[in-house]
Motif scaffolding. Sequence first.
Motif, mmCIF file in Angstrom:
data_model
loop_
_atom_site.group_PDB
_atom_site.id
_atom_site.type_symbol
_atom_site.label_atom_id
_atom_site.label_comp_id
_atom_site.label_asym_id
_atom_site.label_seq_id
_atom_site.Cartn_x
_atom_site.Cartn_y
_atom_site.Cartn_z
ATOM 1 N N CYS A 75 -10.772 -12.988 -18.906
ATOM 2 C CA CYS A 75 -10.469 -12.241 -17.678
ATOM 3 C C CYS A 75 -11.439 -11.074 -17.522
ATOM 4 O O CYS A 75 -11.786 -10.392 -18.499
ATOM 5 C CB CYS A 75 -9.028 -11.734 -17.728
ATOM 6 N N GLU A 76 -11.863 -10.828 -16.305
ATOM 7 C CA GLU A 76 -12.800 -9.735 -16.041
ATOM 8 C C GLU A 76 -12.135 -8.365 -16.138
ATOM 9 O O GLU A 76 -12.813 -7.341 -16.127
ATOM 10 C CB GLU A 76 -13.435 -9.904 -14.659
ATOM 11 N N ALA A 77 -10.821 -8.319 -16.193
ATOM 12 C CA ALA A 77 -10.034 -7.094 -16.419
ATOM 13 C C ALA A 77 -10.358 -5.968 -15.445
ATOM 14 O O ALA A 77 -10.796 -4.883 -15.853
ATOM 15 C CB ALA A 77 -10.206 -6.625 -17.859
ATOM 16 N N PRO A 78 -10.148 -6.175 -14.137
ATOM 17 C CA PRO A 78 -10.340 -5.057 -13.195
ATOM 18 C C PRO A 78 -9.340 -3.930 -13.433
ATOM 19 O O PRO A 78 -9.588 -2.788 -13.030
ATOM 20 C CB PRO A 78 -10.130 -5.716 -11.830
ATOM 21 N N CYS A 79 -8.235 -4.232 -14.101
ATOM 22 C CA CYS A 79 -7.229 -3.206 -14.381
ATOM 23 C C CYS A 79 -7.792 -2.107 -15.288
ATOM 24 O O CYS A 79 -7.465 -0.920 -15.120
ATOM 25 C CB CYS A 79 -5.996 -3.833 -15.026
ATOM 26 N N GLU A 80 -8.633 -2.479 -16.251
ATOM 27 C CA GLU A 80 -9.201 -1.484 -17.160
ATOM 28 C C GLU A 80 -10.119 -0.517 -16.422
ATOM 29 O O GLU A 80 -10.182 0.673 -16.748
ATOM 30 C CB GLU A 80 -9.963 -2.170 -18.290
ATOM 31 N N GLY A 81 -10.813 -1.022 -15.415
ATOM 32 C CA GLY A 81 -11.710 -0.154 -14.657
ATOM 33 C C GLY A 81 -10.980 0.866 -13.818
ATOM 34 O O GLY A 81 -11.566 1.889 -13.428
ATOM 35 N N LYS A 82 -9.714 0.617 -13.512
ATOM 36 C CA LYS A 82 -8.932 1.540 -12.690
ATOM 37 C C LYS A 82 -8.030 2.449 -13.519
ATOM 38 O O LYS A 82 -7.250 3.222 -12.955
ATOM 39 C CB LYS A 82 -8.071 0.743 -11.714
ATOM 40 N N CYS A 83 -8.065 2.324 -14.847
ATOM 41 C CA CYS A 83 -7.189 3.143 -15.693
ATOM 42 C C CYS A 83 -7.455 4.625 -15.448
ATOM 43 O O CYS A 83 -8.605 5.082 -15.461
ATOM 44 C CB CYS A 83 -7.417 2.795 -17.167
ATOM 45 N N LYS A 84 -6.396 5.399 -15.268
ATOM 46 C CA LYS A 84 -6.516 6.825 -14.958
ATOM 47 C C LYS A 84 -7.142 7.600 -16.107
ATOM 48 O O LYS A 84 -7.825 8.617 -15.894
ATOM 49 C CB LYS A 84 -5.118 7.378 -14.655
ATOM 50 N N HIS A 110 5.958 7.926 -4.545
ATOM 51 C CA HIS A 110 6.585 7.702 -5.845
ATOM 52 C C HIS A 110 6.657 6.221 -6.205
ATOM 53 O O HIS A 110 6.506 5.852 -7.372
ATOM 54 C CB HIS A 110 7.990 8.301 -5.850
ATOM 55 N N GLU A 111 6.893 5.365 -5.212
ATOM 56 C CA GLU A 111 7.054 3.936 -5.474
ATOM 57 C C GLU A 111 5.766 3.144 -5.277
ATOM 58 O O GLU A 111 5.793 1.919 -5.312
ATOM 59 C CB GLU A 111 8.156 3.360 -4.569
ATOM 60 N N GLN A 112 4.658 3.823 -5.073
ATOM 61 C CA GLN A 112 3.383 3.126 -4.972
ATOM 62 C C GLN A 112 3.026 2.498 -6.326
ATOM 63 O O GLN A 112 3.377 3.028 -7.390
ATOM 64 C CB GLN A 112 2.282 4.103 -4.552
ATOM 65 N N PRO A 113 2.329 1.348 -6.331
ATOM 66 C CA PRO A 113 2.013 0.698 -7.612
ATOM 67 C C PRO A 113 1.033 1.520 -8.428
ATOM 68 O O PRO A 113 0.172 2.214 -7.865
ATOM 69 C CB PRO A 113 1.405 -0.640 -7.180
ATOM 70 N N PRO A 114 1.129 1.480 -9.764
ATOM 71 C CA PRO A 114 0.132 2.155 -10.605
ATOM 72 C C PRO A 114 -1.251 1.563 -10.374
ATOM 73 O O PRO A 114 -1.400 0.469 -9.843
ATOM 74 C CB PRO A 114 0.630 1.872 -12.027
ATOM 75 N N TYR A 115 -2.263 2.279 -10.810
ATOM 76 C CA TYR A 115 -3.647 1.887 -10.547
ATOM 77 C C TYR A 115 -3.975 0.531 -11.174
ATOM 78 O O TYR A 115 -4.648 -0.300 -10.553
ATOM 79 C CB TYR A 115 -4.598 2.967 -11.079
ATOM 80 N N CYS A 116 -3.487 0.287 -12.389
ATOM 81 C CA CYS A 116 -3.791 -0.985 -13.060
ATOM 82 C C CYS A 116 -3.072 -2.142 -12.365
ATOM 83 O O CYS A 116 -3.654 -3.226 -12.197
ATOM 84 C CB CYS A 116 -3.385 -0.911 -14.528
ATOM 85 N N ASN A 117 -1.828 -1.936 -11.966
ATOM 86 C CA ASN A 117 -1.092 -2.990 -11.257
ATOM 87 C C ASN A 117 -1.767 -3.342 -9.939
ATOM 88 O O ASN A 117 -1.888 -4.515 -9.578
ATOM 89 C CB ASN A 117 0.345 -2.552 -10.980
ATOM 90 N N ALA A 118 -2.179 -2.317 -9.194
ATOM 91 C CA ALA A 118 -2.781 -2.549 -7.884
ATOM 92 C C ALA A 118 -4.098 -3.299 -7.991
ATOM 93 O O ALA A 118 -4.478 -4.049 -7.091
ATOM 94 C CB ALA A 118 -2.992 -1.220 -7.169
#
Length: 468
Positions: free
Chosen positions: A81-90, A32-40
């Motif tokens: 920014c290369e935005a790796p967060c967008e690539g991990k969006c669910k 439950h407390e694991q970071p979201p995909y974009c944060n990680a």
Amino acid sequence: MIIEERASTHVYRQKRMFSKEELEAIEHLCVHEQPPYCNAACPLKLDTKAMVAAVAAGDFDKALALYDKVTPFPHILCAACEAPCEGKCKLRELGEGVSIRELEKAALRFGASPQKRGLLRKKNKKAAIFGGDLFTLFLAGELSRKMYPVTVFCKEDGYDAFVRACAPELPEEVLTASAKALSRMDITFVWNTDPAAVFSEKVGAFDLLCAAYDTARILFPGLAVDEAVMVCREHKLITGKTEGVLGAAFGAKKAALSADRLAQNLDPANTRGEEGSVETRLYTSLEGVAPSKRISCTDRDSAMAEARRCIQCRCEECIKGCAYLQHYKKFPRILTREIYNNVSIIMGDHMMNKDGVSYVLVFKLSRFGRNAADVLNSLQLMQDFGVNLICVEDGIDSSKDAGKLMISVLSAVAEMWSNSLSFPFMTDSMRPSFPKKIGIWRRKSESAIPLSGKRSTIQTMPTSCPAF
């Protein structure tokens, strides 16, 4: 069932459901407390989930404040920014993910810059930066935020020229905004200077030495850099080769942390924590989520609409199937810890809290412990057995969140005050010469005598509390 013997003010036996190692293994199962995909995915540790939620609520000031925390130059970062967060969006599993970079730009356009508060004092260690590139630009901002006196030696003749030399490929409006931000920072620039030529004569005037990678190679041909900490250990020079805007920003964060360690004469690799992108074990179900397309963020309303596409990733699989968790609004990991602590008290055959004490009542917090660590450790021990602390004069109740915060603050202040009062107590052999008006005792013994001219005794709290 485990029966173990613990040592306290009394020796007693304690029965537990399982050991702490087994408890941690069970808690580890809850994600439950694991970071979201974009944060990680973000190496800068941007709380992307919270920033997107702020934009969705129309709070662009909060969104910008969250983004401003991770970088001193938000315009440069969001522009390239290369935005790796967008690539991990669910949502990418269904179609198009959230356009996080566009939301960052919207936060910059529509949000008000957070007010900086000068609560920190300048540090004694001085830092010098030789040469200019994207890494040293971010590093200058990071060190300035950490309150180091920073001096930059560069060939350029002004802020605009320096920023353009560091990031020539960025748009003009981004460079102008970044140059203006740089001019507002408390950084000293020595313009029109050859960094490599003045290095040898300036090196002795600074405690921390930093250099652009090209400048460092001129100074020390063949230098070896530990990229994990961005330090050339042989010369104690903070430098490193980075790629891209995100790489430069992340490298500067690592280098700034290494500067802290070097300023304290510690190994740069000492206690750095978890840096960079991480893997997350979070599970988020897409059941009932319909695919949607990205919305162009041309104004406030369109940016809010795009942010509302975010499903705010979280794991609620256990909560969905448990009425108890839904009612008490808890998740398995924290509930497991509560059950473990409560059962340990109920099953324990020991002297701790044998009379069912709920509160310990003291007149002032200063009568409860000798220092901040003593207060907090004693309070944690009491709360492990379901006992809370009430301070009458301070109006503190540790059973409430506000009380816990107040105890932490007051105990730290009390420790600082106690340390400031330790000066008057000294032996005659330690006593310096003071003016007569202060009043000096004649030497009678080596016992500690206060400067006030009155003998006093120091009372200490007992090692055990009668309530236990």
